[in-house]
Write a protein that holds these residues in place. Structure first.
Motif, PDB file in Angstrom:
ATOM      1  N   LEU A  54       0.845  -1.189   0.000  1.00 47.25           N
ATOM      2  CA  LEU A  54       0.000   0.000   0.000  1.00 47.25           C
ATOM      3  C   LEU A  54       0.879   1.237   0.000  1.00 47.25           C
ATOM      4  CD1 LEU A  54      -2.790   1.297   0.127  1.00 47.25           C
ATOM      5  CD2 LEU A  54      -2.641   1.166   2.613  1.00 47.25           C
ATOM      6  N   THR A  55       0.628   2.096  -0.949  1.00 45.11           N
ATOM      7  CA  THR A  55       1.344   3.363  -1.039  1.00 45.11           C
ATOM      8  C   THR A  55       0.331   4.495  -0.921  1.00 45.11           C
ATOM      9  OG1 THR A  55       1.096   3.522  -3.442  1.00 45.11           O
ATOM     10  CG2 THR A  55       3.046   2.341  -2.601  1.00 45.11           C
ATOM     11  N   LEU A  56       0.842   5.691  -0.707  1.00 46.48           N
ATOM     12  CA  LEU A  56      -0.032   6.852  -0.653  1.00 46.48           C
ATOM     13  C   LEU A  56      -0.745   7.031  -1.989  1.00 46.48           C
ATOM     14  CD1 LEU A  56      -1.101   9.255   0.921  1.00 46.48           C
ATOM     15  CD2 LEU A  56       0.906  10.551   0.173  1.00 46.48           C
ATOM     16  N   GLY A  57      -0.040   6.789  -3.093  1.00 44.21           N
ATOM     17  CA  GLY A  57      -0.638   6.893  -4.425  1.00 44.21           C
ATOM     18  C   GLY A  57      -1.779   5.905  -4.619  1.00 44.21           C
ATOM     19  N   ALA A  58      -1.600   4.674  -4.128  1.00 47.05           N
ATOM     20  CA  ALA A  58      -2.655   3.661  -4.255  1.00 47.05           C
ATOM     21  C   ALA A  58      -3.862   4.045  -3.411  1.00 47.05           C
ATOM     22  CB  ALA A  58      -2.130   2.285  -3.849  1.00 47.05           C
ATOM     23  N   ALA A  59      -3.611   4.562  -2.200  1.00 42.60           N
ATOM     24  CA  ALA A  59      -4.716   4.974  -1.336  1.00 42.60           C
ATOM     25  C   ALA A  59      -5.478   6.141  -1.967  1.00 42.60           C
ATOM     26  CB  ALA A  59      -4.194   5.356   0.048  1.00 42.60           C
ATOM     27  N   LYS A  60      -4.757   7.085  -2.564  1.00 42.42           N
ATOM     28  CA  LYS A  60      -5.396   8.220  -3.228  1.00 42.42           C
ATOM     29  C   LYS A  60      -6.225   7.748  -4.418  1.00 42.42           C
ATOM     30  CE  LYS A  60      -4.313  12.611  -5.479  1.00 42.42           C
ATOM     31  NZ  LYS A  60      -3.219  13.521  -5.889  1.00 42.42           N
ATOM     32  N   SER A  61      -5.670   6.855  -5.216  1.00 39.41           N
ATOM     33  CA  SER A  61      -6.417   6.318  -6.360  1.00 39.41           C
ATOM     34  C   SER A  61      -7.682   5.611  -5.901  1.00 39.41           C
ATOM     35  CB  SER A  61      -5.539   5.355  -7.164  1.00 39.41           C
ATOM     36  OG  SER A  61      -4.471   6.030  -7.761  1.00 39.41           O
ATOM     37  N   ALA A  62      -7.564   4.808  -4.851  1.00 34.49           N
ATOM     38  CA  ALA A  62      -8.731   4.095  -4.334  1.00 34.49           C
ATOM     39  C   ALA A  62      -9.796   5.078  -3.865  1.00 34.49           C
ATOM     40  CB  ALA A  62      -8.319   3.170  -3.185  1.00 34.49           C
ATOM     41  N   ALA A  63      -9.389   6.134  -3.170  1.00 34.10           N
ATOM     42  CA  ALA A  63     -10.346   7.120  -2.674  1.00 34.10           C
ATOM     43  C   ALA A  63     -11.056   7.824  -3.828  1.00 34.10           C
ATOM     44  CB  ALA A  63      -9.627   8.141  -1.794  1.00 34.10           C
ATOM     45  N   LEU A  64     -10.312   8.191  -4.862  1.00 35.34           N
ATOM     46  CA  LEU A  64     -10.920   8.884  -6.001  1.00 35.34           C
ATOM     47  C   LEU A  64     -11.853   7.964  -6.776  1.00 35.34           C
ATOM     48  CD1 LEU A  64      -7.870  10.997  -7.212  1.00 35.34           C
ATOM     49  CD2 LEU A  64      -9.861  11.770  -5.897  1.00 35.34           C
ATOM     50  N   ILE A  65     -11.477   6.714  -6.925  1.00 38.75           N
ATOM     51  CA  ILE A  65     -12.347   5.743  -7.602  1.00 38.75           C
ATOM     52  C   ILE A  65     -13.642   5.572  -6.817  1.00 38.75           C
ATOM     53  CG2 ILE A  65     -12.592   3.296  -8.210  1.00 38.75           C
ATOM     54  CD1 ILE A  65      -9.552   3.372  -8.908  1.00 38.75           C
ATOM     55  N   LEU A  66     -13.528   5.535  -5.493  1.00 40.95           N
ATOM     56  CA  LEU A  66     -14.719   5.360  -4.662  1.00 40.95           C
ATOM     57  C   LEU A  66     -15.678   6.546  -4.736  1.00 40.95           C
ATOM     58  CD1 LEU A  66     -13.464   3.532  -1.454  1.00 40.95           C
ATOM     59  CD2 LEU A  66     -15.083   2.704  -3.181  1.00 40.95           C
ATOM     60  N   LEU A  67     -15.160   7.744  -5.036  1.00 39.65           N
ATOM     61  CA  LEU A  67     -16.073   8.881  -5.230  1.00 39.65           C
ATOM     62  C   LEU A  67     -17.111   8.540  -6.290  1.00 39.65           C
ATOM     63  CD1 LEU A  67     -13.644  11.944  -5.310  1.00 39.65           C
ATOM     64  CD2 LEU A  67     -15.190  11.280  -3.447  1.00 39.65           C
ATOM     65  N   PHE A  68     -16.666   7.896  -7.356  1.00 39.64           N
ATOM     66  CA  PHE A  68     -17.562   7.521  -8.444  1.00 39.64           C
ATOM     67  C   PHE A  68     -18.368   6.274  -8.090  1.00 39.64           C
ATOM     68  CE2 PHE A  68     -14.089   9.929 -10.259  1.00 39.64           C
ATOM     69  CZ  PHE A  68     -14.771  10.875 -11.008  1.00 39.64           C
ATOM     70  N   GLY A  69     -17.704   5.290  -7.482  1.00 39.38           N
ATOM     71  CA  GLY A  69     -18.394   4.054  -7.113  1.00 39.38           C
ATOM     72  C   GLY A  69     -19.557   4.306  -6.169  1.00 39.38           C
ATOM     73  N   ILE A  70     -19.348   5.171  -5.180  1.00 41.99           N
ATOM     74  CA  ILE A  70     -20.425   5.499  -4.247  1.00 41.99           C
ATOM     75  C   ILE A  70     -21.571   6.186  -4.983  1.00 41.99           C
ATOM     76  CG2 ILE A  70     -21.036   7.002  -2.299  1.00 41.99           C
ATOM     77  CD1 ILE A  70     -18.236   6.268  -1.141  1.00 41.99           C
ATOM     78  N   THR A  71     -21.221   7.071  -5.914  1.00 42.12           N
ATOM     79  CA  THR A  71     -22.260   7.745  -6.702  1.00 42.12           C
ATOM     80  C   THR A  71     -23.145   6.731  -7.399  1.00 42.12           C
ATOM     81  OG1 THR A  71     -20.778   9.605  -7.120  1.00 42.12           O
ATOM     82  CG2 THR A  71     -22.693   9.393  -8.570  1.00 42.12           C
ATOM     83  N   PHE A  72     -22.524   5.778  -8.075  1.00 43.23           N
ATOM     84  CA  PHE A  72     -23.303   4.806  -8.848  1.00 43.23           C
ATOM     85  C   PHE A  72     -24.152   3.923  -7.948  1.00 43.23           C
ATOM     86  CE2 PHE A  72     -19.436   5.178 -11.782  1.00 43.23           C
ATOM     87  CZ  PHE A  72     -19.931   6.346 -12.346  1.00 43.23           C
ATOM     88  N   LEU A  73     -23.594   3.497  -6.815  1.00 48.87           N
ATOM     89  CA  LEU A  73     -24.377   2.698  -5.867  1.00 48.87           C
ATOM     90  C   LEU A  73     -25.559   3.512  -5.329  1.00 48.87           C
ATOM     91  CD1 LEU A  73     -21.445   0.956  -3.977  1.00 48.87           C
ATOM     92  CD2 LEU A  73     -23.076  -0.127  -5.549  1.00 48.87           C
ATOM     93  N   TRP A  74     -25.331   4.787  -5.074  1.00 46.79           N
ATOM     94  CA  TRP A  74     -26.382   5.667  -4.545  1.00 46.79           C
ATOM     95  C   TRP A  74     -27.488   5.878  -5.575  1.00 46.79           C
ATOM     96  CZ3 TRP A  74     -24.527  10.083  -0.912  1.00 46.79           C
ATOM     97  CH2 TRP A  74     -25.611  10.592  -0.181  1.00 46.79           C
ATOM     98  N   VAL A  75     -27.101   6.075  -6.840  1.00 45.58           N
ATOM     99  CA  VAL A  75     -28.120   6.228  -7.894  1.00 45.58           C
ATOM    100  C   VAL A  75     -28.971   4.959  -7.962  1.00 45.58           C
ATOM    101  CG1 VAL A  75     -28.497   6.415 -10.393  1.00 45.58           C
ATOM    102  CG2 VAL A  75     -26.843   7.917  -9.270  1.00 45.58           C
TER     103      VAL A  75
END
Length: 171
Positions: A54-75
């Motif tokens: 786990l790197t800071l870059g991987a954690a940042k990528s995961a967080a940004l991807i989840l911004l979209f994933g949460i949106t789609f689950l919420w819709v």
């Protein structure tokens, strides 16, 4: 490779959501692609976070991807339960507040065509999320323009680059 997978599913679900906003498909029909795409993005994020190093870059990528994933689950959740989307709209505004600095950061760091393209993606996503906020919270009558923007984003920021990345045509 994970970026290509994520972008492909972002493109697919934005295409479906655009058609839905344009009245081409019904509420319940848009739920499944949103749930599936949200799950794909959640699994990719999980893979990035629990990967071997786990790197800071991987954690940042995961967080940004989840911004979209949460949106789609919420819709998808809203479509199944008939919710009005105001909570999702406020969430979209908070995403805009994250995407704009990410776009600026991306622009400053960009050295290749691919990196400049990604800056454009962050900006296009910020515009789309701002439109979702205006539609869902402010009640502005911009469903059709938002649908067209979702369709545009689906191709420019998702389907085409996702396909090209998975096919090895972009690096």
């Amino acid at each position: 490779m994970l970026v290509g997978l994520v972008l492909l599913y972002v493109g697919v679900v934005l295409f479906q959501n655009g058609l839905w906003l344009l009245g081409r498909i019904g509420d319940r029909e848009v739920a499944l692609p949103n749930f599936f795409s949200g799950a794909v993005l959640a699994f990719v994020s999980l893979d990035l976070v629990v990967g071997s190093s786990l790197t800071l870059g991987a954690a940042k990528s995961a967080a940004l991807i989840l911004l979209f994933g949460i949106t789609f689950l919420w819709v998808g959740f809203n479509q199944i339960n008939g919710h009005d989307g105001r909570g999702l709209g406020w969430y979209c505004l908070s995403v805009v507040a994250i995407l704009v600095p990410i776009a600026i950061e991306s622009y400053r760091a960009a050295a290749t065509t691919w990196e400049h393209w990604f800056t454009l993606c962050w900006l296009l996503w910020a515009v789309l999320y701002a439109m979702f906020f205006l539609l869902l919270v402010k009640g502005m009558r911009i469903g059709r323009p938002t649908g067209w923007m979702a369709l545009f984003n689906s191709v420019v920021t998702g389907l085409l680059p996702g396909y090209l990345l998975l096919g090895g045509h972009m690096a």
